[in-house]
Design an enzyme around this catalytic site. Structure first.
Site, mmCIF file in Angstrom:
data_model
loop_
_atom_site.group_PDB
_atom_site.id
_atom_site.type_symbol
_atom_site.label_atom_id
_atom_site.label_comp_id
_atom_site.label_asym_id
_atom_site.label_seq_id
_atom_site.Cartn_x
_atom_site.Cartn_y
_atom_site.Cartn_z
ATOM 1 N N PRO A 12 9.628 -4.445 -0.555
ATOM 2 C CA PRO A 12 10.731 -4.170 0.376
ATOM 3 C C PRO A 12 10.235 -4.126 1.829
ATOM 4 C CG PRO A 12 10.698 -2.556 -1.417
ATOM 5 C CD PRO A 12 9.474 -3.391 -1.573
ATOM 6 N N VAL A 13 11.144 -4.473 2.729
ATOM 7 C CA VAL A 13 10.806 -4.647 4.145
ATOM 8 C C VAL A 13 11.077 -3.355 4.923
ATOM 9 C CG1 VAL A 13 11.496 -5.986 6.187
ATOM 10 C CG2 VAL A 13 11.344 -7.093 3.953
ATOM 11 N N ALA A 14 10.240 -3.077 5.924
ATOM 12 C CA ALA A 14 10.393 -1.871 6.767
ATOM 13 C C ALA A 14 10.530 -0.637 5.894
ATOM 14 C CB ALA A 14 11.583 -2.006 7.718
ATOM 15 N N ALA A 15 9.605 -0.517 4.942
ATOM 16 C CA ALA A 15 9.721 0.485 3.885
ATOM 17 C C ALA A 15 8.582 1.495 3.870
ATOM 18 C CB ALA A 15 9.779 -0.228 2.530
ATOM 19 N N ASP A 19 -1.400 -1.985 11.198
ATOM 20 C CA ASP A 19 -1.698 -1.943 9.765
ATOM 21 C C ASP A 19 -2.476 -3.139 9.266
ATOM 22 O OD1 ASP A 19 -0.877 0.246 8.532
ATOM 23 O OD2 ASP A 19 1.008 -0.536 7.753
ATOM 24 N N LEU A 22 5.533 0.444 3.158
ATOM 25 C CA LEU A 22 4.629 -0.108 2.146
ATOM 26 C C LEU A 22 3.671 -1.154 2.727
ATOM 27 C CD1 LEU A 22 7.226 -0.465 -0.765
ATOM 28 C CD2 LEU A 22 5.345 1.195 -0.619
ATOM 29 N N GLY A 29 4.762 -6.383 5.537
ATOM 30 C CA GLY A 29 4.675 -7.365 6.631
ATOM 31 C C GLY A 29 3.249 -7.492 7.137
ATOM 32 N N SER A 30 2.554 -6.363 7.209
ATOM 33 C CA SER A 30 1.162 -6.372 7.679
ATOM 34 C C SER A 30 0.256 -7.045 6.662
ATOM 35 C CB SER A 30 0.678 -4.937 7.896
ATOM 36 O OG SER A 30 1.539 -4.284 8.790
ATOM 37 N N LYS A 76 0.858 -1.195 0.000
ATOM 38 C CA LYS A 76 0.000 0.000 0.000
ATOM 39 C C LYS A 76 0.883 1.230 0.000
ATOM 40 C CE LYS A 76 0.948 1.174 4.508
ATOM 41 N NZ LYS A 76 1.744 2.328 4.895
HETATM 42 O O1 C5P Z 1 1.284 -1.738 15.569
HETATM 43 P P1 C5P Z 1 2.658 -1.741 14.990
HETATM 44 O O2 C5P Z 1 3.501 -2.870 15.487
HETATM 45 O O3 C5P Z 1 2.652 -1.625 13.531
HETATM 46 O O4 C5P Z 1 3.346 -0.396 15.496
HETATM 47 C C1 C5P Z 1 4.726 -0.203 15.557
HETATM 48 C C2 C5P Z 1 4.998 1.003 16.414
HETATM 49 O O5 C5P Z 1 4.606 2.193 15.736
HETATM 50 C C3 C5P Z 1 4.249 1.035 17.716
HETATM 51 O O6 C5P Z 1 4.971 0.382 18.716
HETATM 52 C C4 C5P Z 1 4.120 2.515 17.998
HETATM 53 O O7 C5P Z 1 5.310 3.003 18.566
HETATM 54 C C5 C5P Z 1 4.014 3.110 16.629
HETATM 55 N N1 C5P Z 1 2.622 3.366 16.211
HETATM 56 C C6 C5P Z 1 1.929 4.421 16.800
HETATM 57 N N2 C5P Z 1 0.644 4.691 16.409
HETATM 58 C C7 C5P Z 1 0.058 3.929 15.465
HETATM 59 C C8 C5P Z 1 0.756 2.869 14.861
HETATM 60 C C9 C5P Z 1 2.042 2.609 15.260
HETATM 61 O O8 C5P Z 1 2.452 5.123 17.653
HETATM 62 N N3 C5P Z 1 -1.191 4.213 15.089
#
Ligand code: C5P
Length: 352
Positions: free
Chosen positions: A110-113, A152, A115, A118-119, A18
């Site tokens: 790509p990872v941690a990008a 996500d 996009l 992973g989700s 996405k």
């Molecule tokens: O939920 P996810 O593992 O994707 O989130 C990773 C990190 O991003 C969370 O630990 C948080 O620090 C931050 N985050 C946030 N608000 C969101 C989504 C993610 O603060 N709506």
């Protein structure tokens, strides 16, 4: 009695990437997360996941393509585990737990990008595991499962363009692109610098003060969500590209985490003469085009420039590709029905 495992066949799912066309950080929540308002579109660029039951041992994951990092952190295995717990009473072999799954992933995103790869993989894994086991869980339960894996993930339970609110658990399908006769599917140029960006680090930089003037991205996002909700032609979407490209509240924070992103983005803007947006918490930059062909041409221009005058953040060359916004009004229509279940969802896991 026939063995329920033996009757099961491999299930294949595409897990789309996405981009966030808008991303407003609306506030900080008590649980450490942030409330968002974000319009997201799925892309044709997708990972391919297949799962097949295996009679013995635990769940396994085999990955080709981009390296998704340590297996223990992989959202696919976590999704399968959580889905097994949720499905134990509803699959044909109950009360025994559903069998182990062998998952195979072709990692093209790509990872941690920024996009959502992973989700998206996790959402596909929930769906594929349920189908592989012949199990079902209620739609509300599915969304809860998804949200527990990452902010996500619920987003990817809905096909098509969507408005994401809350931490990511409220997802409202939008009509999205309404192509006029003769219009192509919109093209998207993606440039992902070779540097993994962790969502949590970007939100931490935001909290520490790397924020834009509050309210601007939110107003853009709300206005755009309403327009996109009833549908925009490709030409109308492209006309809005400059406004969208500046409507990401995490851009300043991403620039703190990866300072070289700022000159890179400016240089790409000058090179292509088009607005350049940031997806999610980065580092992927996007540029919208009226067609895939035009996005491909732009990808060629960027790749050529990277050989001499254009330098990008990270060690090694960025991933540059041309794709499209995933077409699919049918998907959108189907999603609209699912959405009656009042779900929600955005942000992305640090792994994708
Ligand atoms: O939920 P996810 O593992 O994707 O989130 C990773 C990190 O991003 C969370 O630990 C948080 O620090 C931050 N985050 C946030 N608000 C969101 C989504 C993610 O603060 N709506």
């Amino acid at each position: 009695m026939s063995d329920p495992v033996r009757r099961l066949s491999p299930i294949v799912r595409l897990a789309p990437a996405k981009i966030n066309l808008t991303l407003a950080v609306v506030g900080r929540r008590g649980d450490g997360f942030h409330d968002l308002h974000s319009v997201v579109v799925p892309l044709a660029l997708a990972d391919r996941l297949s799962v097949a039951p295996q009679p013995a041992g635990g769940d396994t994951l085999h990955v080709t393509g981009f390296d998704p990092g340590p297996k223990g952190d992989n959202l696919i295995l976590r999704a399968i585990g959580a889905t097994r717990t949720a499905a134990t009473s509803s699959w044909p072999g109950a009360p025994a737990a559903p069998p182990a799954l062998a998952a195979r992933l072709e990692k093209r995103i790509p990872v941690a990008a920024g996009l959502g790869g992973g989700s998206s993989d996790a959402a596909a894994a929930i769906d594929a595991a349920l189908e592989a086991w012949g199990a079902s869980v209620a739609p509300e339960e599915r969304i809860k499962l998804a949200a527990a894996i990452g902010s996500d993930v619920p987003l990817f339970m809905v096909a098509g363009s969507a408005l994401v609110e809350g931490r990511g658990e409220r997802v409202t399908p939008l009509h999205g692109v309404r192509r006029r006769a003769g219009e192509s599917v919109p093209g998207v140029l993606l440039m992902t610098p070779a540097v993994a960006v962790h969502t949590a680090a970007v939100f931490a930089a935001w909290s520490a003060g790397a924020m834009a003037e509050p309210g601007i991205a939110r107003r853009t996002s709300e206005h755009f969500a309403s327009e996109f909700g009833s549908g925009l032609t490709v030409a109308q979407l492209i006309e809005r590209a400059a406004v969208l490209a500046s409507a990401n509240d995490l851009a300043a924070a991403a620039a703190v985490v990866v300072p070289e992103l700022v000159p890179f983005r400016r240089a790409v803007m000058r090179l292509l003469g088009r607005p350049v947006g940031l997806s999610g918490s980065g580092p992927t930059l996007w540029v919208l085009y009226p067609s895939l062909e035009e996005a491909r041409t732009a990808a060629g221009v960027v790749s050529a420039a990277l050989k001499d005058r254009l330098s990008a953040p990270g060690e090694g060359a960025p991933f540059v590709t041309a794709t499209t916004i995933a077409p699919g009004h049918q998907a959108d229509e189907a999603a609209a029905e699912n959405a009656a279940v009042a779900i929600g969802g955005q942000a992305r896991s640090s792994s994708g």
